[in-house]
Scaffold this motif. Structure first.
Motif, PDB file in Angstrom:
ATOM      1  N   THR A   1     -10.617  11.489  45.981  1.00  6.45           N
ATOM      2  CA  THR A   1     -11.135  10.127  45.852  1.00  6.45           C
ATOM      3  C   THR A   1     -11.152   9.486  47.238  1.00  6.45           C
ATOM      4  O   THR A   1     -10.470   9.953  48.149  1.00  6.45           O
ATOM      5  N   ALA A   2     -11.927   8.441  47.357  1.00  6.41           N
ATOM      6  CA  ALA A   2     -11.941   7.675  48.611  1.00  6.41           C
ATOM      7  C   ALA A   2     -12.237   6.224  48.283  1.00  6.41           C
ATOM      8  O   ALA A   2     -12.744   5.924  47.197  1.00  6.41           O
ATOM      9  N   PHE A   3     -11.924   5.362  49.244  1.00  6.05           N
ATOM     10  CA  PHE A   3     -12.185   3.922  49.108  1.00  6.05           C
ATOM     11  C   PHE A   3     -11.583   3.386  47.808  1.00  6.05           C
ATOM     12  O   PHE A   3     -12.290   2.815  46.971  1.00  6.05           O
ATOM     13  N   ASN A   4     -10.288   3.634  47.645  1.00  2.00           N
ATOM     14  CA  ASN A   4      -9.540   3.214  46.464  1.00  2.00           C
ATOM     15  C   ASN A   4     -10.222   3.674  45.175  1.00  2.00           C
ATOM     16  O   ASN A   4     -10.401   2.907  44.243  1.00  2.00           O
TER      17      ASN A   4
ATOM     18  N   LYS B   1      -3.990  10.288  42.210  1.00  3.68           N
ATOM     19  CA  LYS B   1      -5.381  10.676  42.471  1.00  3.68           C
ATOM     20  C   LYS B   1      -5.485  12.129  42.910  1.00  3.68           C
ATOM     21  O   LYS B   1      -6.478  12.791  42.621  1.00  3.68           O
TER      22      LYS B   1
HETATM   23  N1  ASP Z   1      -6.889   8.166  48.740  1.00  7.52           N
HETATM   24  C1  ASP Z   1      -7.522   6.941  48.756  1.00  7.52           C
HETATM   25  C2  ASP Z   1      -8.241   6.591  47.487  1.00  7.52           C
HETATM   26  O1  ASP Z   1      -8.993   7.112  46.827  1.00  7.52           O
HETATM   27  C3  ASP Z   1      -8.397   6.584  49.884  1.00  7.52           C
HETATM   28  C4  ASP Z   1      -8.695   7.536  50.984  1.00  7.52           C
HETATM   29  O2  ASP Z   1      -8.017   8.510  51.198  1.00  7.52           O
HETATM   30  O3  ASP Z   1      -9.658   7.230  51.709  1.00  7.52           O
HETATM   31  O4  ASP Z   1      -8.167   5.621  47.029  1.00  7.52           O
END
Ligand code: ASP
Ligand code: TMP
Length: 244
Positions: free
Chosen positions: A33-36, A11
């Motif tokens: 990205t966040a929240f998977n 990611k």
């Molecule tokens: N890196 C992770 C993702 O996008 C989640 C995060 O860092 O909050 O899935």
């Protein structure tokens, strides 16, 4: 000389092969990205900032006796690293309660955790990186008890070095995520990156819960000024590195 081949795209990074089978090239992307990966975006300049911050922190850790996969930095967005077999565990080290710990336990955000809490998640995007118990970790054969012991000891040592360093930068190291791998010689080393993407960093002395955030939580929770927060962390890390 053979052209580098893309080995893996994650990611936040792309990993390429090099002429030497033991050496890989890690390219840091601006993608966030966040929240998977349910939330996606770009943080302008993040790749360069995270590569530079990780470079300085890996060098600091090596100097303090922590083995890492870092070899050298070859371009603003690129570092060369040792090829390792990644242990599919995300180690979360927490000094202060925040994030999923508060959500899952009801502990108030900002509670000082004594002793430091070390947690393990299964590095598996399809499953959403679930929190593991020790027994589940052994059931899945992700590590032996001896290996987990070594991982925990190293994680706490890393916490000590990084907490002290960030404190001198005027930053509180709230929590962070680590990944480890084994070299072809069987040595356990710190891998991946250490950056505002993988740490919670709070501006020391700032009590406003939104203003103090200097890390990816600004992106995760739409707090604004994401780029300038990352830039501020970089500047403080560079200034402190010069002084020490
Ligand atoms: N890196 C992770 C993702 O996008 C989640 C995060 O860092 O909050 O899935
Ligand atoms: P959490 O409170 O959401 O579990 O996050 C703990 C720490 O781990 C925090 O510093 C952010 C970091 N982290 C990652 O680096 N990658 C991830 O995928 C997640 C969920 C957290």
């Amino acid at each position: 000389m053979s052209a580098p081949q893309k080995l893996y795209e994650g990611k936040a990074k792309i990993v390429y092969t090099t002429d030497d089978p033991e050496i890989l090239l890690a390219y840091f992307k601006d993608d966030a990205t966040a929240f998977n990966a349910q939330k996606r975006g770009t943080i302008q300049g993040k790749g360069e900032i995270n590569n530079t911050i990780s470079t300085h922190l890996f060098k600091l850790l090596e100097a303090e006796g922590v083995p890492t996969h870092f070899i050298d930095t070859v371009a603003p967005n690129e570092m060369r690293v040792k090829r390792v077999k990644i242990v599919p565990i995300e180690v979360i080290v927490r000094n202060i309660a925040a994030g999923s710990l508060c959500k899952q336990t009801g502990i108030a955000v900002g509670t000082v955790l004594e002793p430091t809490l070390v947690e393990y998640c299964y590095k598996n995007d399809e499953l959403g990186d679930p929190l593991l118990t020790g027994d589940r970790l052994f059931l899945l054969k992700l590590a032996t008890p001896e290996q987990l012991d070594e991982i925990k000891t190293l994680s706490l040592k890393i916490n000590q070095v990084l907490s002290e360093f960030f404190d001198k930068c005027g930053i509180t190291l709230v929590d962070f995520k680590l990944e480890f791998g084994y070299t072809s010689e069987g040595q356990l080393v710190l891998a991946d990156e250490i950056s505002p993407d993988t740490c919670r960093l709070w501006n020391k002395g700032e009590t406003d819960p939104n203003l103090r955030v200097m890390d990816k939580d600004r992106f995760r929770h739409d707090l604004g000024n994401v780029e300038s927060a990352y830039q501020q962390v970089l500047e403080r890390v560079l200034a402190q590195t010069k002084m020490s």
